[in-house]
Design a protein around this motif. Structure first.
Motif, PDB file in Angstrom:
ATOM      1  N   PHE A 121      47.280  45.978  46.232  1.00  0.00           N
ATOM      2  CA  PHE A 121      46.231  45.992  47.243  1.00  0.00           C
ATOM      3  C   PHE A 121      45.482  47.313  47.099  1.00  0.00           C
ATOM      4  CE2 PHE A 121      44.615  47.087  51.504  1.00  0.00           C
ATOM      5  CZ  PHE A 121      43.715  46.052  51.641  1.00  0.00           C
ATOM      6  N   ASN A 122      44.230  47.216  46.688  1.00  0.00           N
ATOM      7  CA  ASN A 122      43.384  48.396  46.463  1.00  0.00           C
ATOM      8  C   ASN A 122      44.075  49.396  45.531  1.00  0.00           C
ATOM      9  OD1 ASN A 122      41.392  47.279  48.053  1.00  0.00           O
ATOM     10  ND2 ASN A 122      41.963  48.418  49.877  1.00  0.00           N
ATOM     11  N   GLU A 123      44.452  48.920  44.364  1.00  0.00           N
ATOM     12  CA  GLU A 123      45.228  49.713  43.411  1.00  0.00           C
ATOM     13  C   GLU A 123      44.483  49.985  42.107  1.00  0.00           C
ATOM     14  OE1 GLU A 123      48.017  50.977  44.301  1.00  0.00           O
ATOM     15  OE2 GLU A 123      49.056  49.600  45.648  1.00  0.00           O
ATOM     16  N   GLU A 124      43.146  49.889  42.099  1.00  0.00           N
ATOM     17  CA  GLU A 124      42.422  50.045  40.837  1.00  0.00           C
ATOM     18  C   GLU A 124      42.754  51.371  40.151  1.00  0.00           C
ATOM     19  OE1 GLU A 124      38.090  50.875  40.792  1.00  0.00           O
ATOM     20  OE2 GLU A 124      38.243  50.805  42.960  1.00  0.00           O
ATOM     21  N   ALA A 125      42.800  52.460  40.872  1.00  0.00           N
ATOM     22  CA  ALA A 125      43.089  53.763  40.264  1.00  0.00           C
ATOM     23  C   ALA A 125      44.541  53.839  39.802  1.00  0.00           C
ATOM     24  CB  ALA A 125      42.790  54.889  41.244  1.00  0.00           C
ATOM     25  N   VAL A 126      45.444  53.287  40.583  1.00  0.00           N
ATOM     26  CA  VAL A 126      46.871  53.318  40.252  1.00  0.00           C
ATOM     27  C   VAL A 126      47.152  52.482  39.004  1.00  0.00           C
ATOM     28  CG1 VAL A 126      49.160  52.613  41.079  1.00  0.00           C
ATOM     29  CG2 VAL A 126      47.589  53.777  42.626  1.00  0.00           C
ATOM     30  N   LEU A 127      46.536  51.300  38.911  1.00  0.00           N
ATOM     31  CA  LEU A 127      46.800  50.393  37.788  1.00  0.00           C
ATOM     32  C   LEU A 127      46.413  50.992  36.442  1.00  0.00           C
ATOM     33  CD1 LEU A 127      45.861  46.882  39.193  1.00  0.00           C
ATOM     34  CD2 LEU A 127      48.121  47.716  38.512  1.00  0.00           C
ATOM     35  N   GLU A 128      45.381  51.838  36.434  1.00  0.00           N
ATOM     36  CA  GLU A 128      44.983  52.474  35.182  1.00  0.00           C
ATOM     37  C   GLU A 128      46.116  53.328  34.618  1.00  0.00           C
ATOM     38  OE1 GLU A 128      41.266  54.532  35.711  1.00  0.00           O
ATOM     39  OE2 GLU A 128      40.269  52.727  36.443  1.00  0.00           O
ATOM     40  N   LYS A 129      46.930  53.901  35.504  1.00  0.00           N
ATOM     41  CA  LYS A 129      48.048  54.747  35.074  1.00  0.00           C
ATOM     42  C   LYS A 129      49.335  53.949  34.932  1.00  0.00           C
ATOM     43  CE  LYS A 129      45.987  58.673  37.395  1.00  0.00           C
ATOM     44  NZ  LYS A 129      45.956  59.448  38.611  1.00  0.00           N
ATOM     45  N   SER A 130      49.597  53.032  35.863  1.00  0.00           N
ATOM     46  CA  SER A 130      50.903  52.361  35.886  1.00  0.00           C
ATOM     47  C   SER A 130      51.002  51.165  34.935  1.00  0.00           C
ATOM     48  CB  SER A 130      51.251  51.914  37.311  1.00  0.00           C
ATOM     49  OG  SER A 130      50.349  50.935  37.797  1.00  0.00           O
ATOM     50  N   SER A 131      49.900  50.460  34.687  1.00  0.00           N
ATOM     51  CA  SER A 131      49.995  49.261  33.847  1.00  0.00           C
ATOM     52  C   SER A 131      50.478  49.559  32.425  1.00  0.00           C
ATOM     53  CB  SER A 131      48.677  48.476  33.844  1.00  0.00           C
ATOM     54  OG  SER A 131      47.618  49.257  33.350  1.00  0.00           O
ATOM     55  N   PRO A 132      50.036  50.640  31.772  1.00  0.00           N
ATOM     56  CA  PRO A 132      50.586  50.915  30.437  1.00  0.00           C
ATOM     57  C   PRO A 132      52.078  51.269  30.482  1.00  0.00           C
ATOM     58  CG  PRO A 132      48.655  52.307  30.855  1.00  0.00           C
ATOM     59  CD  PRO A 132      48.956  51.576  32.110  1.00  0.00           C
ATOM     60  N   ILE A 133      52.503  51.910  31.561  1.00  0.00           N
ATOM     61  CA  ILE A 133      53.921  52.269  31.698  1.00  0.00           C
ATOM     62  C   ILE A 133      54.762  51.008  31.854  1.00  0.00           C
ATOM     63  CG2 ILE A 133      55.606  53.440  33.181  1.00  0.00           C
ATOM     64  CD1 ILE A 133      53.300  55.472  33.826  1.00  0.00           C
ATOM     65  N   ILE A 134      54.293  50.070  32.681  1.00  0.00           N
ATOM     66  CA  ILE A 134      55.021  48.807  32.875  1.00  0.00           C
ATOM     67  C   ILE A 134      55.034  48.006  31.572  1.00  0.00           C
ATOM     68  CG2 ILE A 134      55.098  46.636  34.168  1.00  0.00           C
ATOM     69  CD1 ILE A 134      53.640  48.163  36.466  1.00  0.00           C
ATOM     70  N   ARG A 135      53.893  47.947  30.901  1.00  0.00           N
ATOM     71  CA  ARG A 135      53.817  47.228  29.621  1.00  0.00           C
ATOM     72  C   ARG A 135      54.768  47.838  28.593  1.00  0.00           C
ATOM     73  NH1 ARG A 135      48.837  48.525  27.584  1.00  0.00           N
ATOM     74  NH2 ARG A 135      49.954  50.276  26.725  1.00  0.00           N
ATOM     75  N   ASP A 136      54.802  49.160  28.520  1.00  0.00           N
ATOM     76  CA  ASP A 136      55.686  49.826  27.560  1.00  0.00           C
ATOM     77  C   ASP A 136      57.156  49.567  27.889  1.00  0.00           C
ATOM     78  OD1 ASP A 136      53.431  50.737  26.273  1.00  0.00           O
ATOM     79  OD2 ASP A 136      53.612  52.809  27.015  1.00  0.00           O
ATOM     80  N   LYS A 137      57.490  49.521  29.173  1.00  0.00           N
ATOM     81  CA  LYS A 137      58.867  49.221  29.567  1.00  0.00           C
ATOM     82  C   LYS A 137      59.228  47.802  29.138  1.00  0.00           C
ATOM     83  CE  LYS A 137      61.802  50.955  30.882  1.00  0.00           C
ATOM     84  NZ  LYS A 137      63.033  51.378  30.123  1.00  0.00           N
ATOM     85  N   MET A 138      58.316  46.853  29.354  1.00  0.00           N
ATOM     86  CA  MET A 138      58.599  45.481  28.943  1.00  0.00           C
ATOM     87  C   MET A 138      58.767  45.414  27.421  1.00  0.00           C
ATOM     88  SD  MET A 138      56.914  41.872  29.906  1.00  0.00           S
ATOM     89  CE  MET A 138      57.931  41.811  31.364  1.00  0.00           C
ATOM     90  N   LYS A 139      57.896  46.078  26.681  1.00  0.00           N
ATOM     91  CA  LYS A 139      58.002  46.090  25.221  1.00  0.00           C
ATOM     92  C   LYS A 139      59.337  46.683  24.791  1.00  0.00           C
ATOM     93  CE  LYS A 139      55.603  47.633  21.020  1.00  0.00           C
ATOM     94  NZ  LYS A 139      56.820  47.647  20.273  1.00  0.00           N
ATOM     95  N   SER A 140      59.769  47.721  25.460  1.00  0.00           N
ATOM     96  CA  SER A 140      61.054  48.347  25.149  1.00  0.00           C
ATOM     97  C   SER A 140      62.212  47.370  25.385  1.00  0.00           C
ATOM     98  CB  SER A 140      61.240  49.601  26.019  1.00  0.00           C
ATOM     99  OG  SER A 140      62.560  50.077  25.949  1.00  0.00           O
ATOM    100  N   LEU A 141      62.152  46.615  26.471  1.00  0.00           N
ATOM    101  CA  LEU A 141      63.197  45.622  26.753  1.00  0.00           C
ATOM    102  C   LEU A 141      63.211  44.522  25.687  1.00  0.00           C
ATOM    103  CD1 LEU A 141      62.721  45.355  30.627  1.00  0.00           C
ATOM    104  CD2 LEU A 141      64.735  46.289  29.451  1.00  0.00           C
ATOM    105  N   VAL A 142      62.020  44.132  25.245  1.00  0.00           N
ATOM    106  CA  VAL A 142      61.919  43.130  24.165  1.00  0.00           C
ATOM    107  C   VAL A 142      62.481  43.710  22.869  1.00  0.00           C
ATOM    108  CG1 VAL A 142      60.305  41.830  22.695  1.00  0.00           C
ATOM    109  CG2 VAL A 142      59.980  41.874  25.187  1.00  0.00           C
TER     110      VAL A 142
END
Length: 181
Positions: free
Chosen positions: A11-32
């Motif tokens: 909810f109203n996270e445009e600024a946060v997503l720019e920083k957090s989405s690559p971190i979440i993606r990298d964590k998922m890639k690491s789990l894979v």
């Protein structure tokens, strides 16, 4: 290999997503990469009626990376309802899901042990904060009061876990059955 979804209410996270989405993606890639989850696992970003450009950010992430998918709610329904919508969306698309807040106040590295516990047949794994030092005084006090009050009422709670948890498909379906009108 199990398919995992990571559910992120926004909810109203445009600024946060720019920083957090690559971190979440990298964590998922690491789990894979570690062979803990299947390569068709995905991240669901749920726009809970944001008034900023959150949906545009989510849409761009989905266009640029197949790991992301988006769900847009028509209006702000509240964090818990956005999470419930996410559970409904992923219920037939994954073997387990992890819910986490977009601001990543919880330790994303705990996902490794959460997935390990799931692979050891746990249905629900809570991510519990060791410390609330980053929270302001009012937030710490209100959280402590909430857990104290709920215990007075006889409710079993897991203090300091917020919404950071892994749920198996079985747990997701049980939650959805319980929440049905």
């Amino acid at each position: 290999m199990n398919r995992l979804s990571i559910i992120v209410p926004c909810f109203n996270e445009e600024a946060v997503l720019e920083k957090s989405s690559p971190i979440i993606r990298d964590k998922m890639k690491s789990l894979v990469d570690k062979g803990k989850i299947s390569s068709d696992s995905f991240i669901l970003l749920i726009d809970d009626g944001s008034t900023d450009s959150t949906w545009d950010t989510i849409s761009q992430l989905c266009r640029n990376d197949k790991t992301f998918c988006g769900l847009k709610l028509s209006c702000n329904n509240g964090h818990q309802n956005a999470l419930l919508a996410g559970l409904q969306f992923v219920a037939d698309k994954c073997d387990a899901c992890i819910s986490i807040d977009a601001d990543l106040q919880d330790d994303i590295n705990a996902m490794d042990s959460m997935v390990d516990k799931f692979n050891d047949c746990y249905e629900i794994v809570y991510g519990v904060r060791n410390s609330r030092k980053t929270d302001n005084f009012l937030k710490r006090w209100s959280a402590a009061f909430f857990y104290w009050f709920m215990s007075l009422l006889g409710t079993k709670t897991i203090p300091n876990h917020a919404d950071f948890r892994l749920m198996s498909k079985k747990a997701i379906c049980a939650t959805l059955d319980f929440s049905a009108p």
